[in-house]
Design an enzyme around this catalytic site. Structure first.
Site, short mmCIF file in Angstrom:
data_model
loop_
_atom_site.label_atom_id
_atom_site.label_comp_id
_atom_site.label_asym_id
_atom_site.label_seq_id
_atom_site.Cartn_x
_atom_site.Cartn_y
_atom_site.Cartn_z
N ARG A 236 -10.63 5.89 -3.93
CA ARG A 236 -9.66 5.55 -2.88
C ARG A 236 -10.05 4.20 -2.30
O ARG A 236 -11.24 3.88 -2.16
CB ARG A 236 -9.67 6.61 -1.76
CG ARG A 236 -9.01 7.92 -2.11
CD ARG A 236 -7.48 7.84 -2.21
NE ARG A 236 -6.89 9.15 -2.49
CZ ARG A 236 -6.56 9.57 -3.72
NH1 ARG A 236 -6.75 8.79 -4.77
NH2 ARG A 236 -6.03 10.77 -3.87
N GLU A 265 -2.42 -0.05 0.02
CA GLU A 265 -1.48 0.02 -1.11
C GLU A 265 -0.04 0.13 -0.61
O GLU A 265 0.20 0.81 0.37
CB GLU A 265 -1.81 1.24 -1.98
CG GLU A 265 -3.14 1.12 -2.66
CD GLU A 265 -3.55 2.38 -3.43
OE1 GLU A 265 -2.68 3.20 -3.73
OE2 GLU A 265 -4.74 2.50 -3.74
N HIS A 283 -2.91 1.59 -8.91
CA HIS A 283 -3.17 3.03 -8.74
C HIS A 283 -2.57 3.80 -9.92
O HIS A 283 -1.73 4.70 -9.73
CB HIS A 283 -2.60 3.53 -7.41
CG HIS A 283 -3.30 4.77 -6.93
ND1 HIS A 283 -3.56 5.03 -5.61
CD2 HIS A 283 -3.82 5.83 -7.61
CE1 HIS A 283 -4.20 6.19 -5.48
NE2 HIS A 283 -4.36 6.70 -6.69
#
Lengths: 318, 318
Positions: A236, A265, A283
């Site tokens: 993360r 993000e 991602h």
């Protein structure tokens, strides 16, 4: 019929286990925004949240019928699990279908950063090109090097299996030391985080995002790494101080990085976009149609298993 | 003292075994051109050629003192071995130091092409960017897929070891079927080239370049591949009809390719440079300082072993 609100437009192929038995609502666009979920959630027993908003007290309070939050991901830092628990709402995640895809992508990024796959592919398409000489613009060896894995859970171990077959040595740091049988399988040595940062050639972050792991890798940790170190993050974004990392890469305090996750993000720190010694991905660790359908199946079976006891359920709260 | 002409500017770290016992000439620039070698070779017993020119009859005829051609590579399609043999000149190559680096790079390319590492890294740096949605611009799964290896020698087997640990199934085609013990090690199945092309999800070329393997992969072979197939070449450019490959990629007859070698290096077919479904590298499979020094050591020991019998010699002719 239990009503299920799915905040991602998942493909029907992955939702067959719910068909005819659950009343499913899917978004018309690719995902639901928080305001939409807030407005709708009062009617639903089950929520499948997404990662574009936090499923916190406001959503949970409005979800007066909520019994289950079935997460479409292995990490669940997008959910206030503690509050859900207080309210008697079950939370589940999908560790099985995400394990191999994520480890695969982490290893792809490791190889790409070390052997400069992204760099070559980008530069060859520009007027500058790349040197074809035998040393110029060379990468870093992987075979025989030490991989330090921070977070040696299922994904970390699946990464270790790949790395061992590629001639790497494994050291790891984890909240708890693993069983000796698992350590032996990968010839993995348990070390302190400090020793891992100072001695590993490649460092991969595979731990969960929790309040304790916020900015786990910051300026101080980066300063401990070798100048030849390569850092990989598929966990993360908030576990890494992105600005400190960009500075370390820009000043070549470490050799390279490969990042699939970011602090904000889908925004990436502009400095990172201009650096040649970083490999960037959106991602995408589990992003193939096949893997994503597998994740839908696991997510759907958590719902079916929760209500019907016909599948095992990966519960993250009690 | 035997005189050794080295046509690459190799680092002294890799040439220690020759020090003081052989009279070494290294180029001042990064490599010697053919005309320079032709002019100089008459004085030398040993030539270490490079890959920017062909060491054919002209060079060998001028090398009246030549006893040994010690190649700095595992492939030796840059040398007229048959003519050297006629002239009683030994030819050696370096299979050991190149095996793991090349297999590592082939696997890095396989993962990069399948999981779109090059694509993401390139696109994120442009104004267009990449979708962060859960399906859009996704890659192809690797875990559980079949890898077809054409040329199951040392490099092919080192690639198979990595692929098996990553959850792939192995089929292979080779001039000769391998021992059952080797097949069992990778759970690898021997198939015809036709079956390999038709059934593999990923196809890696790891055979030597010979007159028989010229354009081994052409329009017909590409047409046999699945539309979802990914093709990887880390062997030699002339084994693939590059124009046919670019057409197949452009029309999405196959899904993707990753290429480290080209028909006319260092030139790459312009069509390939504009395609998004190909990963390109500048013949960099062994390109790290460490790997290249390891190759120098093996090359130097072929020379020492040839004259002094103190090291094993990897001889490619009799």
């Amino acid at each position: 019929m239990k009503k299920v609100l799915i905040a991602y437009r998942l493909l029907p192929e992955g939702l067959k286990d719910l068909e005819g038995k659950y009343d499913i609502t899917l978004p018309e666009r690719s995902y639901l925004r928080k305001e939409e979920v807030l407005e709708m959630i009062g009617d639903y027993e089950v929520l499948v949240p997404n990662f574009s908003f936090y499923t916190g007290q406001d959503i949970i309070d409005r979800g007066t019928k909520l019994e289950l939050i079935s997460n479409y991901g292995v990490g669940y830092n997008n959910i206030d699990v503690e509050y859900a628990t207080q309210k008697g709402i079950a939370v589940t995640n999908i560790p099985n279908s995400t394990r191999e895809p994520t480890a695969e992508f982490a290893f792809a990024l490791l190889l790409a950063a070390g052997r400069r796959i992204g760099y070559y592919d980008r530069k060859l398409r520009t007027d500058d090109g790349v040197s074809w000489g035998i040393y110029a613009e060379g990468g870093l060896a992987v075979f025989g090097k030490t991989l330090g894995i921070i977070g040696m859970g299922r994904i970390g171990q699946a990464l270790a299996r790949r790395a061992v077959a590629s001639g790497m040595h494994i050291i790891y740091h984890n909240r708890n030391r693993l069983d000796e049988t698992i350590e032996k399988k990968y010839d993995a040595r348990y070390v302190s985080l400090d020793e891992l940062l100072r001695t590993a050639d490649y460092i991969s972050l595979n731990a969960p995002s929790t309040p304790e792991t916020f900015h786990l890798i910051g300026e101080e940790e980066l300063a401990k790494m070798k100048p030849s170190a390569v850092f990989i993050n598929t966990a993360r974004g908030n576990m890494v101080d992105e600005k400190a990392l960009a500075r370390a890469l820009g000043k070549e305090k470490i050799a390279a990085a490969a990042l699939d996750v970011f602090e904000d993000e889908p925004n990436i720190l502009p400095e990172l976009l201009t650096l040649d010694n970083v490999v960037l991905a959106p991602h995408a660790a589990t992003k193939t149609r096949e893997y994503r359908i597998g994740m839908s199946i696991e997510m759907a079976r958590n719902i079916v298993g929760f209500y019907e006891k016909t599948f095992p359920v990966s519960r993250v709260n009690k």
